[in-house]
Each structure stands twice: as C-alpha cells, then as structure tokens.
Scaffold this active site. Sequence first.
Site, PDB file in Angstrom:
ATOM      1  N   HIS A 117       0.842  -1.195   0.000  1.00 12.81           N
ATOM      2  CA  HIS A 117       0.000   0.000   0.000  1.00 12.81           C
ATOM      3  C   HIS A 117       0.881   1.250   0.000  1.00 12.81           C
ATOM      4  O   HIS A 117       0.636   2.196  -0.746  1.00 12.81           O
ATOM      5  CB  HIS A 117      -0.918  -0.021   1.231  1.00 12.81           C
ATOM      6  CG  HIS A 117      -1.746   1.215   1.385  1.00 12.81           C
ATOM      7  ND1 HIS A 117      -1.430   2.225   2.256  1.00 12.81           N
ATOM      8  CD2 HIS A 117      -2.871   1.623   0.736  1.00 12.81           C
ATOM      9  CE1 HIS A 117      -2.335   3.187   2.159  1.00 12.81           C
ATOM     10  NE2 HIS A 117      -3.220   2.852   1.239  1.00 12.81           N
ATOM     11  N   HIS A 137      -3.679   7.659  -5.167  1.00 18.09           N
ATOM     12  CA  HIS A 137      -4.659   8.475  -4.438  1.00 18.09           C
ATOM     13  C   HIS A 137      -4.987   9.739  -5.229  1.00 18.09           C
ATOM     14  O   HIS A 137      -4.294  10.092  -6.174  1.00 18.09           O
ATOM     15  CB  HIS A 137      -4.099   8.882  -3.077  1.00 18.09           C
ATOM     16  CG  HIS A 137      -4.274   7.807  -2.039  1.00 18.09           C
ATOM     17  ND1 HIS A 137      -5.280   7.825  -1.122  1.00 18.09           N
ATOM     18  CD2 HIS A 137      -3.595   6.670  -1.820  1.00 18.09           C
ATOM     19  CE1 HIS A 137      -5.201   6.749  -0.357  1.00 18.09           C
ATOM     20  NE2 HIS A 137      -4.182   6.026  -0.760  1.00 18.09           N
ATOM     21  N   HIS A 146      -7.979   0.112  -4.296  1.00 13.37           N
ATOM     22  CA  HIS A 146      -8.166  -0.352  -2.918  1.00 13.37           C
ATOM     23  C   HIS A 146      -9.125  -1.534  -2.836  1.00 13.37           C
ATOM     24  O   HIS A 146      -8.954  -2.403  -1.990  1.00 13.37           O
ATOM     25  CB  HIS A 146      -8.626   0.803  -2.027  1.00 13.37           C
ATOM     26  CG  HIS A 146      -7.537   1.791  -1.732  1.00 13.37           C
ATOM     27  ND1 HIS A 146      -7.124   2.733  -2.637  1.00 13.37           N
ATOM     28  CD2 HIS A 146      -6.736   1.950  -0.639  1.00 13.37           C
ATOM     29  CE1 HIS A 146      -6.129   3.445  -2.100  1.00 13.37           C
ATOM     30  NE2 HIS A 146      -5.873   2.988  -0.901  1.00 13.37           N
ATOM     31  N   HIS A 273     -13.669   9.062   3.817  1.00 18.43           N
ATOM     32  CA  HIS A 273     -12.558   8.103   3.813  1.00 18.43           C
ATOM     33  C   HIS A 273     -11.317   8.642   4.541  1.00 18.43           C
ATOM     34  O   HIS A 273     -10.814   8.046   5.484  1.00 18.43           O
ATOM     35  CB  HIS A 273     -12.189   7.687   2.370  1.00 18.43           C
ATOM     36  CG  HIS A 273     -10.807   7.132   2.279  1.00 18.43           C
ATOM     37  ND1 HIS A 273      -9.732   7.868   1.815  1.00 18.43           N
ATOM     38  CD2 HIS A 273     -10.287   5.944   2.654  1.00 18.43           C
ATOM     39  CE1 HIS A 273      -8.624   7.144   1.898  1.00 18.43           C
ATOM     40  NE2 HIS A 273      -8.937   5.963   2.398  1.00 18.43           N
ATOM     41  N   HIS A 277      -9.401   7.970   8.463  1.00 19.03           N
ATOM     42  CA  HIS A 277      -7.973   7.667   8.633  1.00 19.03           C
ATOM     43  C   HIS A 277      -7.337   8.604   9.668  1.00 19.03           C
ATOM     44  O   HIS A 277      -6.630   8.169  10.577  1.00 19.03           O
ATOM     45  CB  HIS A 277      -7.227   7.855   7.305  1.00 19.03           C
ATOM     46  CG  HIS A 277      -7.202   6.634   6.450  1.00 19.03           C
ATOM     47  ND1 HIS A 277      -6.343   5.587   6.684  1.00 19.03           N
ATOM     48  CD2 HIS A 277      -7.920   6.291   5.355  1.00 19.03           C
ATOM     49  CE1 HIS A 277      -6.519   4.646   5.760  1.00 19.03           C
ATOM     50  NE2 HIS A 277      -7.484   5.047   4.939  1.00 19.03           N
ATOM     51  N   PHE A 295      -0.021   7.564   4.872  1.00 17.90           N
ATOM     52  CA  PHE A 295      -0.050   6.640   3.726  1.00 17.90           C
ATOM     53  C   PHE A 295       0.932   5.475   3.890  1.00 17.90           C
ATOM     54  O   PHE A 295       0.628   4.344   3.586  1.00 17.90           O
ATOM     55  CB  PHE A 295       0.326   7.355   2.425  1.00 17.90           C
ATOM     56  CG  PHE A 295      -0.751   8.231   1.883  1.00 17.90           C
ATOM     57  CD1 PHE A 295      -2.068   7.825   1.891  1.00 17.90           C
ATOM     58  CD2 PHE A 295      -0.435   9.463   1.328  1.00 17.90           C
ATOM     59  CE1 PHE A 295      -3.057   8.641   1.371  1.00 17.90           C
ATOM     60  CE2 PHE A 295      -1.419  10.281   0.801  1.00 17.90           C
ATOM     61  CZ  PHE A 295      -2.735   9.868   0.829  1.00 17.90           C
ATOM     62  N   HIS A 308     -11.792   0.021   4.919  1.00 20.14           N
ATOM     63  CA  HIS A 308     -11.930  -0.031   3.461  1.00 20.14           C
ATOM     64  C   HIS A 308     -13.021  -0.987   3.001  1.00 20.14           C
ATOM     65  O   HIS A 308     -13.577  -0.840   1.917  1.00 20.14           O
ATOM     66  CB  HIS A 308     -10.582  -0.339   2.806  1.00 20.14           C
ATOM     67  CG  HIS A 308      -9.841   0.922   2.512  1.00 20.14           C
ATOM     68  ND1 HIS A 308      -9.985   1.620   1.331  1.00 20.14           N
ATOM     69  CD2 HIS A 308      -9.010   1.663   3.279  1.00 20.14           C
ATOM     70  CE1 HIS A 308      -9.261   2.721   1.395  1.00 20.14           C
ATOM     71  NE2 HIS A 308      -8.654   2.772   2.555  1.00 20.14           N
TER      72      HIS A 308
HETATM   73 CU1  C2O Z   1      -4.591   4.129   0.282  1.00 25.74          CU
HETATM   74 CU2  C2O Z   1      -7.579   4.444   2.909  1.00 25.74          CU
HETATM   75  O1  C2O Z   1      -6.011   4.463   1.746  1.00 25.74           O
END
Ligand code: C2O
Length: 363
Positions: A117, A137, A146, A273, A277, A295, A308
């Site tokens: 990731h 992203h 994702h 989203h 995070h 990230f 996710h």
């Molecule tokens: Cu690459 Cu929720 O992230």
Amino acid sequence: MGKFQETGSRRELTCCKLGALVLIVSQMLMRITSGTPVPAPILPDNCTSEEGCCMPQPYTGKPARDFEGDLALPIRIRRPVHKLNESEIARLERGYKLLRELPDLDPRSLSNQANLHCLYCDNGIYYNNMTWPLEIHNHWLFLPWHRMFLYFHERILAKLLDDDTFALPYWNWDNQSSSEEANILPRIYSTNETSYLRDLNRNKCAQPPNLVHLNSIGGCTDKTADELRIENTQVMYTQIVTGAPTPRLFFGEPYSYGDSGGYGPGTFEDNPHGTVHLWVGDPDAATAFNDMGNFGRSARDPVFYTHHSNIDRIWTIWKTLPGKQRTEPTHADFLDSRFTYYDENADQVIVNLSQIINTPLLR
Ligand code: C2O
C-alpha cells in the site's frame, strides 16, 4: 502537454482571455482523451521507495500472471463488524495472528501488505521511462485499486485459515443509530490488549465509547455525541448523495500513465474516507497521525481493512441511489489500467481494472 500542439489551433487562441480559457478547457479535454492507461508495474523491480517499502527480494514466486478470478469460490458476504458472533470473531483473530506470524520475506505478511500500500500510495513505484511516480490516491483509480487490495487481503486470510468462506467484516461508521455500536472504533479491534486486531499507534480520543467524527481533522473534538450523529449524517448526505451525482464527482479526476500526481479526489475519498484515517491515527506519534493517518503505515493497522471494506460497500450502495449517472467511468484510461498484487499463494498477479468492477467475478 506535448500532444496539444498537434491540434493546430493553439496560435490563434493564446492572444486573448477567451482564448486562454478555451486553451485550458481543451488541455483538460486532451488530458482525458489522449492518455494511456496505467500499465502493471513490475513488483518489486520498479521500486524506489525511500521509506523502505519495497517488496522482498528476490521474488521467489511464479512469473506474474493475469488475474482470471475463480468462479468456483463461494460468494463471500461481508458483515458489519459490530455484529460478528463469537466464532466469527475467533476466526478473524486467528487470521490476523497467522498473518502477523508470516516471515518478513513473505510478501503476504501484514507488514509487507502495508508496504505494498505504501508503494502505490506514497510515491514508491517509478516506471523506467517516466518522470513521475505512480500515484494511486487523489483521482479515479483510488476506489478500484483499494477494492482489489482488499480482495487479496481477504483471500490471503482465507488461505491461512484454510476457509474459502472467510469474508472481511466492515466497520459501519456511516450508521448513526444510537441503539447500535456501529460508529465507534470497533471494540474487537481496540479493547482487548492481547488482540491481534489491535494497533498501538492510535488517537486516544478515537477509543470507544467516543463516536467517530466524520469531519475530523485528527485528534480530539469537544462535540457531544448528539452533535456528532447529526454532523456525521450530514457529511454522508453531502458527500455521497447530493455532492456526488456523477462518476467524476464520486470517483475523482482522470489519471493516466505518467501523470504528475492526482488532479483531484472524488467527494468520497477525502471525506469520510480520509477523515476516518486521520481520526484513528495518533496525532502525537513520532510521525504525526501514524499509523492510520499516514499513507506509508496505515495498512499496518488491521482496522484499515475493515474501514476499506465499508468504503467498498458504500461504493456499491452509491450506484443504487437515484440518478442516471451513478456508474463507473467508462473511459479506457480507467477501465484498462492494470495493477500488480500478490495473491494468496504469494505469486504476482496482474488485474485489469475492468475486472475490479465486475463484482460477480470477485465473488
Ligand atoms: Cu490508500 Cu484508505 O487508503
């Protein structure tokens, strides 16, 4: 924008403001009509990560193959994490225990999945002939990349558990009901100190029973639970319903091979989203907002995958909302982009984006 000069209309237009406007608009159009879809990177050879996220070398699996899907697999139903029963919780715990026990040389280990990731999301992959790193992203590849990352995470856990019915749970943070514990950090991921679902780098204000803050900029809030429920509902309504009636608004701006970063996230990517995070990450960590808010490290926290899983679910629900344009983008640069992952056998597999939106194929 080298290609633009070939249109022959540039000289007449640059002399006036209207011309400049037309130029900008046509450059934007050029960008969405003349790119190339992202080709599958070669993992780990295309890696230049400065954060140490490269995949284990040497690669010992089979040569990378094209993903075909397996229609013999059972359909997997993902359930809300706050409603899992005892045996589902025990299975999930066992899965993450096995995942954490895989050696560092295994590309399927939890830390190597987090590294994968990190590579795709934090500028770790350079194609030999390109100036800019691949970025996953802030544009229309965010959701599909994702989804497939989660698909392989789920298949790896299923393989370790020797149970093809295994499905990831989803963290139902969009559910503001006061009679359920849906919009708190899932208890099974946070309250038991010996759990394999825990992560030590989290925001102390994100612990149960505090409600998630879908408008968070990280850290704590002094809003009451009632205020948060109202605000969270409003966030969902604006970002998913009224603010995202078209693919471009929901998925984000186009991105083609070689582009210099993302040109704009969809409504959903930033908020809720991204805010979830940030809310989970520890604002006081050595690198602020580790792990979930960073990230490079976010996928080290098991809650990443249940977060996710809800993103995936809401994408599916968004398509059922009223309005004729709630569909995936149809441009070839979207549909034919290709990504490399590691499958449940630690072999490299290349997925074409059109397969990622084919949910029956993914079972
Ligand atoms: Cu690459 Cu929720 O992230």
